[in-house]
Scaffold this active site. Structure first.
Site, PDB file in Angstrom:
ATOM      1  N   GLY A  91      21.206 -11.842  27.506  1.00  0.00           N
ATOM      2  CA  GLY A  91      20.424 -11.204  27.120  1.00  0.00           C
ATOM      3  C   GLY A  91      21.252 -10.370  27.056  1.00  0.00           C
ATOM      4  O   GLY A  91      22.904 -10.586  27.889  1.00  0.00           O
ATOM      5  N   ARG A  94      26.101  -5.976  28.491  1.00  0.00           N
ATOM      6  CA  ARG A  94      27.025  -5.440  28.109  1.00  0.00           C
ATOM      7  C   ARG A  94      26.348  -4.468  27.234  1.00  0.00           C
ATOM      8  O   ARG A  94      27.914  -3.971  26.602  1.00  0.00           O
ATOM      9  CB  ARG A  94      28.392  -5.919  28.364  1.00  0.00           C
ATOM     10  CG  ARG A  94      29.010  -6.294  27.472  1.00  0.00           C
ATOM     11  CD  ARG A  94      30.577  -6.642  27.253  1.00  0.00           C
ATOM     12  NE  ARG A  94      30.937  -7.369  26.191  1.00  0.00           N
ATOM     13  CZ  ARG A  94      32.181  -8.039  25.836  1.00  0.00           C
ATOM     14  NH1 ARG A  94      33.361  -7.028  26.305  1.00  0.00           N
ATOM     15  NH2 ARG A  94      32.799  -8.681  24.818  1.00  0.00           N
ATOM     16  N   ASP A 126      31.141  -7.338  33.746  1.00  0.00           N
ATOM     17  CA  ASP A 126      31.504  -6.078  34.746  1.00  0.00           C
ATOM     18  C   ASP A 126      30.547  -5.258  33.791  1.00  0.00           C
ATOM     19  O   ASP A 126      30.420  -3.783  33.681  1.00  0.00           O
ATOM     20  CB  ASP A 126      32.505  -5.843  34.853  1.00  0.00           C
ATOM     21  CG  ASP A 126      33.607  -5.841  33.880  1.00  0.00           C
ATOM     22  OD1 ASP A 126      33.260  -6.172  32.355  1.00  0.00           O
ATOM     23  OD2 ASP A 126      34.844  -5.610  33.820  1.00  0.00           O
ATOM     24  N   GLY A 127      30.331  -5.471  33.166  1.00  0.00           N
ATOM     25  CA  GLY A 127      29.498  -4.588  31.321  1.00  0.00           C
ATOM     26  C   GLY A 127      30.778  -4.114  30.910  1.00  0.00           C
ATOM     27  O   GLY A 127      29.905  -2.802  30.240  1.00  0.00           O
ATOM     28  N   ARG A 187      17.912 -10.748  17.464  1.00  0.00           N
ATOM     29  CA  ARG A 187      18.352 -12.464  17.436  1.00  0.00           C
ATOM     30  C   ARG A 187      17.374 -13.549  17.104  1.00  0.00           C
ATOM     31  O   ARG A 187      15.985 -13.890  17.281  1.00  0.00           O
ATOM     32  CB  ARG A 187      19.087 -12.945  18.592  1.00  0.00           C
ATOM     33  CG  ARG A 187      20.443 -11.676  18.633  1.00  0.00           C
ATOM     34  CD  ARG A 187      20.255 -11.136  19.822  1.00  0.00           C
ATOM     35  NE  ARG A 187      21.730 -10.846  20.047  1.00  0.00           N
ATOM     36  CZ  ARG A 187      22.040  -9.575  20.216  1.00  0.00           C
ATOM     37  NH1 ARG A 187      20.565  -8.855  20.468  1.00  0.00           N
ATOM     38  NH2 ARG A 187      23.059  -9.114  20.702  1.00  0.00           N
ATOM     39  N   ASP A 253      22.448 -16.743  19.560  1.00  0.00           N
ATOM     40  CA  ASP A 253      22.027 -15.130  20.005  1.00  0.00           C
ATOM     41  C   ASP A 253      22.607 -14.555  19.769  1.00  0.00           C
ATOM     42  O   ASP A 253      22.988 -13.306  19.826  1.00  0.00           O
ATOM     43  CB  ASP A 253      22.192 -15.458  21.927  1.00  0.00           C
ATOM     44  CG  ASP A 253      23.672 -15.859  21.946  1.00  0.00           C
ATOM     45  OD1 ASP A 253      23.932 -17.199  21.273  1.00  0.00           O
ATOM     46  OD2 ASP A 253      24.850 -14.854  22.583  1.00  0.00           O
ATOM     47  N   ASN A 254      23.855 -14.722  18.582  1.00  0.00           N
ATOM     48  CA  ASN A 254      24.870 -14.427  17.656  1.00  0.00           C
ATOM     49  C   ASN A 254      24.319 -14.109  16.523  1.00  0.00           C
ATOM     50  O   ASN A 254      24.965 -13.670  15.370  1.00  0.00           O
ATOM     51  CB  ASN A 254      26.213 -14.695  17.561  1.00  0.00           C
ATOM     52  CG  ASN A 254      26.911 -14.237  18.923  1.00  0.00           C
ATOM     53  OD1 ASN A 254      26.713 -13.345  19.688  1.00  0.00           O
ATOM     54  ND2 ASN A 254      28.409 -14.697  19.166  1.00  0.00           N
ATOM     55  N   ASP A 263      29.032  -8.651  16.348  1.00  0.00           N
ATOM     56  CA  ASP A 263      29.742  -8.855  17.655  1.00  0.00           C
ATOM     57  C   ASP A 263      30.776  -9.695  17.646  1.00  0.00           C
ATOM     58  O   ASP A 263      30.940 -10.948  17.480  1.00  0.00           O
ATOM     59  CB  ASP A 263      28.887  -9.616  18.625  1.00  0.00           C
ATOM     60  CG  ASP A 263      28.418  -9.756  19.745  1.00  0.00           C
ATOM     61  OD1 ASP A 263      29.746  -9.028  20.520  1.00  0.00           O
ATOM     62  OD2 ASP A 263      28.156 -10.200  20.802  1.00  0.00           O
TER      63      ASP A 263
END
Length: 452
Positions: A91, A94, A126-127, A187, A253-254, A263
């Site tokens: 999901g 980041r 770490d986002g 998506r 998902d892209n 992305d």
């Protein structure tokens, strides 16, 4: 706030989907917010170009809500196939959707982030986003937009003052937060999640949202939606090929359902027409190699069709999916003719010309960008010898769609190969010199003007 009221039209239709589609999140707090890139050309389309730099940073570095837009950022929920392996635990890890605004062409644009902090979907990440990753996003989106590829635009890059550790580049490295502008972040994987969870009501609601809000069509017909997505994604695949672009990570998902590329991670432009050229060092099998991108995108759209079987009959879904090949062939012909700078003559002649061009590029190993610069308008220079004889013959009856009076045509081709990307980054990393990037963006936009 100096937002142009006559141009700024915020909206929040995504909230109609309900809490099952997203999580309300908070942006990270960054030690610094240093504005490095603002795309006023894109901002003008949604009435945000009149923001002062201080206001820009407040909204796109501190994420104070824009007036009338979403009151709180939303991390979207989705699943997806990653290198053909299904992953139900992904999901927005980041990033988040920060605002929705109608542009001056009547399209709803999402402002989405990358590097804005952790969400419930961050897993062990770490986002954050590296500044180098942000610079690469600028270069990819500017180049693709100039080459007529449907793409998100990089709206903003703000350096955050953080030192990030990464295993695939020298660390510590500088951190950044990015805002992109794109026509939706729904998506294929958004549909896959609902199918996986057997949520037929959610699937119907999402189909209706996409048709109504993103395609401006009434109804909730899943077959109609698939047909639209097939057309848009076939065009995307075709324009990747004409641009010589390799996305690198064409997971489901892209791939968004409006057919806009977004992305950008390990992307590259192919120097020559090498179908096996890959962008991602971890793509060991060449799944997303240059020449396999149409197949990869078709496979992803197949996953959408499979997801929609929960609410539609199989036969019409298969019929819609089977139209991908013909639509791709028509779209790649149009895209290459556009880049050749000639006016289409007819399906048979156009296909023959494109086949001759591809064959000659493969056989000679000629530089893609050099060739397109030289031939624009349909006149193949004398320096192209015997291997190009069939291209020369096929081009002869074509007329230019645009002349070569723009200054761009008298210079060198505007390329974006990996060595230049690294040179641009090195100037920033070693000397904090942003002029090299700024000059490249100006050159790319000049090429876009010459091609447009």
């Amino acid at each position: 706030m100096p937002i142009r009221p006559q141009a700024y039209r915020p909206d929040c239709p995504i909230l109609d989907l309900g809490d099952a589609f997203y999580d309300r999140v908070e942006a990270a707090t960054f030690p610094e917010t240093v504005l490095r890139f603002r795309n006023d050309r894109a901002a003008m389309e949604v009435g945000l170009d009149s923001l002062t730099d201080a206001e820009w940073v407040q909204h796109f570095g501190r994420f104070t809500a824009l007036p009338g837009a979403l009151p709180q950022p939303l991390a979207l929920r989705y699943h997806g196939h990653q290198f053909r392996q299904y992953n139900p635990e992904i999901g927005d890890g980041r990033g988040f959707t920060f605002a929705q605004i109608w542009n001056d062409g009547g399209r709803l644009m999402d402002l989405g982030t990358k590097g804005s902090g952790q969400t419930p979907w961050s897993r062990f990440g770490d986002g954050r986003l590296t500044l180098k990753g942000g610079v690469r996003e600028i270069l990819a989106t500017e180049m693709l937009a100039a080459l007529n590829v449907p793409t998100s635009r990089t709206l903003s890059i703000i350096e955050t003052g953080e030192a990030l550790e990464r295993g695939d580049e020298p660390s510590p490295t500088r951190g950044a937060v990015m805002v992109r502008m794109s026509h939706s972040h729904v998506r294929i994987g958004t549909f896959q999640r609902l199918a996986y969870e057997r949520d037929e009501a959610g699937l119907r609601k999402l189909v209706s949202y996409v048709l109504r809000v993103l395609y401006d069509e009434p109804g909730d017909d899943p077959v109609r939606l698939l047909d639209l997505v097939v057309g848009r994604t076939a065009t995307l695949a075709a324009r990747y090929m004409a641009a010589g672009f390799v996305h690198g990570v064409l997971n489901s998902d892209n791939i968004n359902v409006t057919g806009e590329s977004f992305d950008y991670g390990p992307w590259r432009f192919a120097p020559t027409w090498d179908r096996g050229f890959t962008a991602a060092y971890f793509d060991h099998q060449g799944l997303y190699a240059f020449g396999r991108q149409p197949e990869a995108i078709h496979w992803d759209v197949m996953q959408l069709a499979i997801s929609l079987r929960a609410i539609a009959e199989s036969e019409p879904l298969v019929e819609a999916l089977d139209r991908f090949g013909d639509r791709y062939m028509a779209a790649v012909t149009d895209a290459i003719l556009w880049r050749l700078g000639v006016t289409p003559r007819g399906a048979d002649d156009d296909r023959a010309l494109v086949q001759n061009v591809e064959r000659a590029l493969r056989a000679t190993g000629a530089g893609i960008d050099r060739f397109y610069l030289d031939v624009f308008g349909g006149a193949l220079p004398d320096g192209y010898g015997e291997p190009w004889a069939e291209v020369r013959t096929a081009l002869a009856p074509y007329t230019p769609r645009k002349d070569r009076s723009h200054a761009y045509w008298s210079g060198e081709p505007c390329s974006m190969l990996i060595d230049e990307v690294e040179t641009i980054w090195s100037a920033i990393a070693e000397r904090d010199d942003w002029t090299v990037l700024e000059a490249k963006v100006a050159t790319i936009r000049a090429m876009g003007e010459a091609l447009a």
